[in-house]
Design a protein around this motif. Structure first.
Motif, PDB file in Angstrom:
ATOM      1  N   ILE A   3       3.610  12.864   1.119  1.00  0.00           N
ATOM      2  CA  ILE A   3       2.825  11.795   0.492  1.00  0.00           C
ATOM      3  C   ILE A   3       1.772  11.288   1.461  1.00  0.00           C
ATOM      4  N   GLN A  60      -1.095  13.777   1.628  1.00  0.00           N
ATOM      5  CA  GLN A  60      -1.895  13.808   0.403  1.00  0.00           C
ATOM      6  C   GLN A  60      -2.741  12.562   0.205  1.00  0.00           C
ATOM      7  N   SER A  61      -2.294  11.434   0.745  1.00  0.00           N
ATOM      8  CA  SER A  61      -2.952  10.181   0.394  1.00  0.00           C
ATOM      9  C   SER A  61      -3.710   9.497   1.522  1.00  0.00           C
ATOM     10  N   ASN A  62      -3.656  10.018   2.726  1.00  0.00           N
ATOM     11  CA  ASN A  62      -4.329   9.365   3.851  1.00  0.00           C
ATOM     12  C   ASN A  62      -5.204  10.347   4.603  1.00  0.00           C
ATOM     13  N   GLN A 109       2.495   6.608  -6.849  1.00  0.00           N
ATOM     14  CA  GLN A 109       1.437   7.476  -7.369  1.00  0.00           C
ATOM     15  C   GLN A 109       1.788   8.945  -7.201  1.00  0.00           C
ATOM     16  N   PHE A 110       2.368   9.303  -6.051  1.00  0.00           N
ATOM     17  CA  PHE A 110       2.536  10.712  -5.715  1.00  0.00           C
ATOM     18  C   PHE A 110       3.964  11.233  -5.822  1.00  0.00           C
ATOM     19  N   LYS A 162       1.355   4.087  -3.038  1.00  0.00           N
ATOM     20  CA  LYS A 162       1.143   5.528  -2.856  1.00  0.00           C
ATOM     21  C   LYS A 162       2.383   6.314  -3.239  1.00  0.00           C
ATOM     22  N   GLY A 213      -1.470   6.818   8.535  1.00  0.00           N
ATOM     23  CA  GLY A 213      -0.553   6.850   7.399  1.00  0.00           C
ATOM     24  C   GLY A 213       0.898   6.800   7.834  1.00  0.00           C
ATOM     25  N   LYS A 224       0.830  -1.206   0.000  1.00  0.00           N
ATOM     26  CA  LYS A 224       0.000   0.000   0.000  1.00  0.00           C
ATOM     27  C   LYS A 224       0.866   1.258   0.000  1.00  0.00           C
ATOM     28  N   VAL A 225       1.879   1.268   0.849  1.00  0.00           N
ATOM     29  CA  VAL A 225       2.747   2.449   0.942  1.00  0.00           C
ATOM     30  C   VAL A 225       3.514   2.657  -0.358  1.00  0.00           C
TER      31      VAL A 225
END
Length: 180
Positions: free
Chosen positions: A102, A105-107, A72-73, A69, A113, A65-66
């Motif tokens: 990151i 932005q993502s959690n 992605q970012f 992300k 996160g 998952k990490v």
């Protein structure tokens, strides 16, 4: 794209699952344009293959998952390096700060996160134990003063940039990250 099977020719067996999992699987299968049967078998086949290869899915879940992300970012270079690369001084706090961005932005829950990223980053170094909002890494790799200082700086940068209060404790053989 996911491979599809001819479900009409396959032998079917019953498999019971939680209704919420069934619902989520159905939604994901629709997005992939697969039948629920084909999609469930696709996921299970991959999971079984991974577990049979000796990789524990539960341990890999947060790491995957990490890293997903991060890719992605983060628009930069990610490399795999030997453990002795953590001996090299400089740039660790900045790396932690970038990871904190990151996380933000993502959690939706930055504390969760930070815990996930911390576990994923420390997992390759040795045994990682999570207890609530504390992550403890134990490893002979962490007996090096330079490695401990570098990783402590990275974790402090992560906390700072993610806007999460906490502390990082570095002792020979162990690194502890506590999130308040």
């Amino acid at each position: 794209m996911a491979k599809s099977r001819k479900s009409s020719k396959a032998t079917r067996k019953s498999c019971f699952m939680d209704s919420k999992v069934h619902e989520r699987l159905g939604e994901m299968a629709q997005r992939k344009r697969m039948s629920l049967y084909d999609y469930t078998n696709y996921l299970l086949e991959i999971g079984v293959e991974i577990e049979e290869s000796g990789v524990n899915l539960e341990e890999m879940k947060e790491f995957i998952k990490v890293m997903g992300k991060v890719f992605q970012f983060y628009k930069g270079t990610v490399i795999v390096a030997p453990f002795n690369a953590t001996e090299i001084k400089g740039g660790w706090r900045e790396l932690g700060k970038r990871l904190g961005v990151i996380v933000r932005q993502s959690n939706p829950d930055c504390r969760e996160g930070v815990i996930g990223v911390t576990k994923s980053l420390l997992w390759p170094l040795g045994q990682v134990v999570e207890n609530g909002y504390e992550v403890r890494a134990l490893s002979p790799t962490l007996t090096s003063k330079n490695v401990l200082e570098n990783l402590k700086e990275m974790m402090e940068g992560l906390l700072e940039s993610a806007g999460v209060k906490g502390e990082v404790v570095a002792d020979p053989g162990a690194l502890v990250v506590r999130v308040s």
